[in-house]
Design a protein around this motif. Sequence first.
Motif, PDB file in Angstrom:
ATOM      1  N   LEU A 294       0.805  -1.224   0.000  1.00 15.17           N
ATOM      2  CA  LEU A 294       0.000   0.000   0.000  1.00 15.17           C
ATOM      3  C   LEU A 294       0.839   1.275   0.000  1.00 15.17           C
ATOM      4  CD1 LEU A 294      -2.743  -1.103   2.562  1.00 15.17           C
ATOM      5  CD2 LEU A 294      -2.951  -0.975   0.071  1.00 15.17           C
ATOM      6  N   LEU A 295       2.007   1.226   0.629  1.00 13.47           N
ATOM      7  CA  LEU A 295       2.817   2.434   0.763  1.00 13.47           C
ATOM      8  C   LEU A 295       4.023   2.453  -0.156  1.00 13.47           C
ATOM      9  CD1 LEU A 295       2.765   2.744   4.665  1.00 13.47           C
ATOM     10  CD2 LEU A 295       1.295   3.892   3.018  1.00 13.47           C
ATOM     11  N   GLY A 296       4.534   1.282  -0.524  1.00 10.43           N
ATOM     12  CA  GLY A 296       5.732   1.229  -1.344  1.00 10.43           C
ATOM     13  C   GLY A 296       6.985   1.493  -0.528  1.00 10.43           C
ATOM     14  N   MET A 297       8.148   1.391  -1.177  1.00 14.07           N
ATOM     15  CA  MET A 297       9.431   1.575  -0.511  1.00 14.07           C
ATOM     16  C   MET A 297      10.304   2.554  -1.286  1.00 14.07           C
ATOM     17  SD  MET A 297      10.398  -2.264   0.821  1.00 14.07           S
ATOM     18  CE  MET A 297      10.451  -2.943  -0.841  1.00 14.07           C
ATOM     19  N   PRO A 298      11.205   3.245  -0.596  1.00 19.45           N
ATOM     20  CA  PRO A 298      12.120   4.155  -1.284  1.00 19.45           C
ATOM     21  C   PRO A 298      13.069   3.384  -2.202  1.00 19.45           C
ATOM     22  CG  PRO A 298      12.114   4.550   1.095  1.00 19.45           C
ATOM     23  CD  PRO A 298      11.420   3.252   0.856  1.00 19.45           C
ATOM     24  N   PRO A 299      13.673   4.055  -3.170  1.00 18.36           N
ATOM     25  CA  PRO A 299      14.656   3.387  -4.029  1.00 18.36           C
ATOM     26  C   PRO A 299      15.851   2.921  -3.209  1.00 18.36           C
ATOM     27  CG  PRO A 299      14.730   5.774  -4.320  1.00 18.36           C
ATOM     28  CD  PRO A 299      13.518   5.484  -3.508  1.00 18.36           C
TER      29      PRO A 299
ATOM     30  N   MET B 258      17.744   8.110   0.845  1.00 18.18           N
ATOM     31  CA  MET B 258      18.070   6.948   0.023  1.00 18.18           C
ATOM     32  C   MET B 258      18.141   7.322  -1.458  1.00 18.18           C
ATOM     33  SD  MET B 258      18.695   4.701   2.209  1.00 18.18           S
ATOM     34  CE  MET B 258      19.065   3.441   0.987  1.00 18.18           C
ATOM     35  N   THR B 259      17.316   8.267  -1.893  1.00 20.25           N
ATOM     36  CA  THR B 259      17.385   8.719  -3.287  1.00 20.25           C
ATOM     37  C   THR B 259      18.732   9.378  -3.566  1.00 20.25           C
ATOM     38  OG1 THR B 259      14.985   9.063  -3.335  1.00 20.25           O
ATOM     39  CG2 THR B 259      16.284  10.145  -5.037  1.00 20.25           C
ATOM     40  N   ALA B 260      19.180  10.208  -2.622  1.00 18.46           N
ATOM     41  CA  ALA B 260      20.467  10.879  -2.785  1.00 18.46           C
ATOM     42  C   ALA B 260      21.606   9.874  -2.796  1.00 18.46           C
ATOM     43  CB  ALA B 260      20.668  11.889  -1.661  1.00 18.46           C
ATOM     44  N   ARG B 261      21.498   8.851  -1.945  1.00 22.28           N
ATOM     45  CA  ARG B 261      22.566   7.851  -1.905  1.00 22.28           C
ATOM     46  C   ARG B 261      22.611   7.040  -3.198  1.00 22.28           C
ATOM     47  NH1 ARG B 261      23.862   2.677  -1.141  1.00 22.28           N
ATOM     48  NH2 ARG B 261      25.949   2.351  -0.322  1.00 22.28           N
ATOM     49  N   MET B 262      21.440   6.706  -3.756  1.00 22.03           N
ATOM     50  CA  MET B 262      21.419   5.969  -5.015  1.00 22.03           C
ATOM     51  C   MET B 262      22.064   6.786  -6.133  1.00 22.03           C
ATOM     52  SD  MET B 262      20.132   2.941  -4.573  1.00 22.03           S
ATOM     53  CE  MET B 262      19.590   2.467  -6.201  1.00 22.03           C
ATOM     54  N   ALA B 263      21.789   8.092  -6.149  1.00 20.33           N
ATOM     55  CA  ALA B 263      22.402   8.959  -7.162  1.00 20.33           C
ATOM     56  C   ALA B 263      23.903   9.021  -6.969  1.00 20.33           C
ATOM     57  CB  ALA B 263      21.788  10.352  -7.074  1.00 20.33           C
ATOM     58  N   LYS B 264      24.330   9.064  -5.695  1.00 17.30           N
ATOM     59  CA  LYS B 264      25.743   9.095  -5.390  1.00 17.30           C
ATOM     60  C   LYS B 264      26.437   7.805  -5.819  1.00 17.30           C
ATOM     61  CE  LYS B 264      28.777   9.964  -1.405  1.00 17.30           C
ATOM     62  NZ  LYS B 264      28.787  10.225   0.045  1.00 17.30           N
ATOM     63  N   ALA B 265      25.760   6.689  -5.542  1.00 15.92           N
ATOM     64  CA  ALA B 265      26.322   5.382  -5.913  1.00 15.92           C
ATOM     65  C   ALA B 265      26.439   5.249  -7.427  1.00 15.92           C
ATOM     66  CB  ALA B 265      25.454   4.262  -5.347  1.00 15.92           C
ATOM     67  N   ALA B 266      25.482   5.820  -8.158  1.00 16.36           N
ATOM     68  CA  ALA B 266      25.494   5.742  -9.628  1.00 16.36           C
ATOM     69  C   ALA B 266      26.694   6.461 -10.237  1.00 16.36           C
ATOM     70  CB  ALA B 266      24.202   6.309 -10.190  1.00 16.36           C
ATOM     71  N   THR B 267      27.196   7.451  -9.512  1.00 16.80           N
ATOM     72  CA  THR B 267      28.365   8.190  -9.998  1.00 16.80           C
ATOM     73  C   THR B 267      29.681   7.614  -9.505  1.00 16.80           C
ATOM     74  OG1 THR B 267      28.259   9.774  -8.165  1.00 16.80           O
ATOM     75  CG2 THR B 267      27.014  10.301 -10.144  1.00 16.80           C
TER      76      THR B 267
END
Length: 343
Positions: free
Chosen positions: A117-122, A331-340
Motif C-alpha cells: 500500500l505504501l511502497g518503498m524508497p529506491p 536513500m534517493t540521494a545515496r542511489m544517485a551518489k552510488a550511480a556516480t
Amino acid sequence: MKIAVDAMGGDLGPRVNVAGALIALAEHPALDILLVGDRPSLESALACHALAADYAHRLQILHAPSAIAMDARPSSVLRGKADSSMHIALQQVAEGKAMACVSAGNTGALMVLGRQLLGMPPGIQRPAISTAIPTRQGRCYMLDLGANVDCEAEQLLQFALMGSAMVELVDGVKRPRVGLLNVGVEDIKGNLQVRRAAALIAACTDLNYIGYLEGDQIFQDQADVVVCDGFVGNVALKTSEGLARLLSSRIRDLFAESWYARLVSLMARPLLKRLRAQMDPVRYNGGSLLGLQGTVIKSHGSADARGMAYAIARALREAEHGLAEGLYTHMTARMAKAATGHA
C-alpha cells in the motif's frame, strides 16, 4: 496530526487499544486519532471510559468489518482482507488522510501490506523493524527486530543506512555511531554474511561505522545504531525484556523478605521508581517499520494501554519530524551518489 490506529490488532484487542489511544490524546494536545475497527466493539470500549467524551472532538471511528488474525500467514492477507482494520488503517496513510499508522497486529501482515500500500524508497529491498534500547547514558536503536529472519549482506547495509538516517532525523544526533552485532569483535568472527556486511558498511562513507559489537555491549552506550538480522535481533530484544522483568521481580521479593528489608525498600523507593521508569520495556514499546513510504509503528502484541500510548507517541514524533520523507530523500540521494561511483 492525525494517527490511524488499528484498534482490532494485538492479543488484547479494542479494550487496550482504545484505552491507550485515550492516554495518548490526554498527553499530546496536537494529536488526533482515527480508530479503525468494528464500530460496535469500539463504541463499547469507549463507553467504559468516563473521559472519552472529553476527547470526542479529537477521536474518530472508521468502521472495518474484519480483522487479521495474529497467526494468519502474511501471504494470505494479500489475496483478501481488504476490509480488515489493518488494511484500512494503512490505506489512510497511503491516501494522505493520516500521518501515521500504529498496529499491534500480525507483524508479517503489517510488513507485506505496508509494502503493497505504501511502497518503498529506491535502494531498499525490505523494511526493517527498529526500536529504542536503554543504555547507560540514554538509548540506542536496534534493527532488524523480526521483520526479516534471513538477511543478505546488502540488506544489512541498507538497515545501517536507514537506522543512521532515523537517529539523525528524529533524535538530532550528528554522524550516529553504527555497530554490527556479532559473536566477537575480531575481524575473523561471525558468519559469512556478517563479515560481508561489515566490509560493505565499512566502505560506505555515509556511515560512522565503529565495528563489531557483542551482545553485552548493546547496553554500554557504545553505539547509536546496532544492526543485525531479524532472527538475532528479536531473540536479543525478547531476552533483554525477560531479564528486565526477572530483575524487577527479584528486587520486589528481596524487599518483602523481612521487616528490615521492607524498611530499606521505603527508603529506596524514589530511586527504585526512577530505575523502573528507565528500564521498563513498556516505555520503549513501538517499533518503527523503516523502509516504507509512510510512517508505520508496530506495537508489541501483548502491550498494555500504557504501551500502546507510547507506540502512538512514537508515531507522532516520527510524523512531526517527517521521517518517512527524510528517509526517501536520503536513500534517493545515496542511489544517485552510488550511480556516480562515490558510494
